[in-house]
Design an enzyme around this catalytic site. Sequence first.
Site, short mmCIF file in Angstrom:
data_model
loop_
_atom_site.label_atom_id
_atom_site.label_comp_id
_atom_site.label_asym_id
_atom_site.label_seq_id
_atom_site.Cartn_x
_atom_site.Cartn_y
_atom_site.Cartn_z
N LYS A 53 6.25 -1.41 4.13
CA LYS A 53 5.84 -0.71 2.90
C LYS A 53 6.95 0.27 2.46
O LYS A 53 7.27 0.36 1.28
CB LYS A 53 4.51 0.03 3.13
CG LYS A 53 3.32 -0.92 3.27
CD LYS A 53 2.05 -0.23 3.76
CE LYS A 53 0.94 -1.25 3.97
NZ LYS A 53 -0.33 -0.68 4.48
N GLN A 97 -2.15 4.87 7.13
CA GLN A 97 -2.35 3.53 7.71
C GLN A 97 -3.55 3.54 8.65
O GLN A 97 -3.70 4.42 9.49
CB GLN A 97 -1.07 3.10 8.46
CG GLN A 97 -1.10 1.67 8.96
CD GLN A 97 -1.13 0.61 7.85
OE1 GLN A 97 -0.66 0.83 6.74
NE2 GLN A 97 -1.70 -0.54 8.16
N ASP A 120 -4.27 3.67 -1.89
CA ASP A 120 -5.04 2.66 -1.18
C ASP A 120 -6.39 2.42 -1.86
O ASP A 120 -7.05 1.41 -1.59
CB ASP A 120 -5.33 3.12 0.26
CG ASP A 120 -4.44 2.43 1.27
OD1 ASP A 120 -4.03 1.28 1.03
OD2 ASP A 120 -4.17 3.06 2.32
N1 GUN Z 1 -4.87 -1.39 7.55
C1 GUN Z 1 -5.10 -2.69 7.23
N2 GUN Z 1 -4.99 -2.88 5.90
C2 GUN Z 1 -4.69 -1.68 5.36
C3 GUN Z 1 -4.46 -1.24 4.03
O1 GUN Z 1 -4.53 -1.99 3.05
N3 GUN Z 1 -4.17 0.08 3.89
C4 GUN Z 1 -4.12 0.93 4.95
N4 GUN Z 1 -3.86 2.20 4.71
N5 GUN Z 1 -4.35 0.56 6.19
C5 GUN Z 1 -4.63 -0.76 6.39
#
Ligand code: GUN
Length: 297
Positions: A53, A97, A120
């Site tokens: 990311k 995350q 998110d």
């Molecule tokens: N863990 C698995 N998928 C995601 C996501 O789309 N965003 C975040 N922050 N954590 C995740």
Amino acid sequence: MSAKIISGKDIARAIRDELNERVAELASEGLTPGLATVLAGDDPASRLYVGMKNRAAAEAGIHSRQLTLPGSAGEAELLDLIADLNADPAIHGILVQLPLPRQIDESKVLLAVDPDKDVDGFHPVNVGRLATGDPDVLAPCTPRGVVEMLLRSGADPSGKHVVVVGRSNIVGKPMALLLLRRAPGGNATVSVAHSRTADLGALTRTADVLIVAVGRPKIITKEMVKPGVTVIDVGTNRVDDPGRERGYRVVGDVDFEGVSEVAAAITPVPGGVGPMTIAMLLANTVEAAVRLRRAGR
Ligand code: GUN
């Protein structure tokens, strides 16, 4: 029939090229979108995702900052860090995350993120805005990516029966809400199936579009789909593969070989939904930056 492959990799590339131009335009106006990612603990998959990311953000010209806390970090420490990022004018998007270490209450953390920086789309305010059809909501990246894939591959879900398999807060539930919206990429008739659904195959065989986000390899086989269906496989499962140097390979939730004999179109794993999630995170960060500027923040 052999299904057309919907390449998330190619669609994500096109979206990222569009975003590069938008970010350059914003830079000329003196605005550099900023993304902060927060990683707590040392889960190897999470570290890999967060790294991807940040690299993607940097490549798009987005200012990116990765903050890492040890797995032993306390809730107060994480909440303080989020408060600092909420107040930081150079940061327009905050991503924590998931999953978080056991001692940290995930719902408290998600509530602490400024909803206007919640790229998110996990804050309850944004979940509510999505449920009520607010067109300007920051919506979760993976389901947003699925909608873009459908639209850009010529499989507009409007008027179709879409079956979503999975009811998670990250994918299944927001996916259903996006598809229900009275908006481009919405207007679908939506069914949501889950682990307690009786006779899953009977339901999935009625789908014009089937979206699978369960986390179990081959939960969907060719007997469970209607000829001509469009299949979006959100699963990413590691399965042992002694033939590979790293000892595993990544597969989706759908039996790709079998289902692609019957489907009209299908996403591969890897190279399907995964790259789209990252592209939509960048899109959400740019949108958040523009809206914060408009709000004078
Ligand atoms: N863990 C698995 N998928 C995601 C996501 O789309 N965003 C975040 N922050 N954590 C995740």
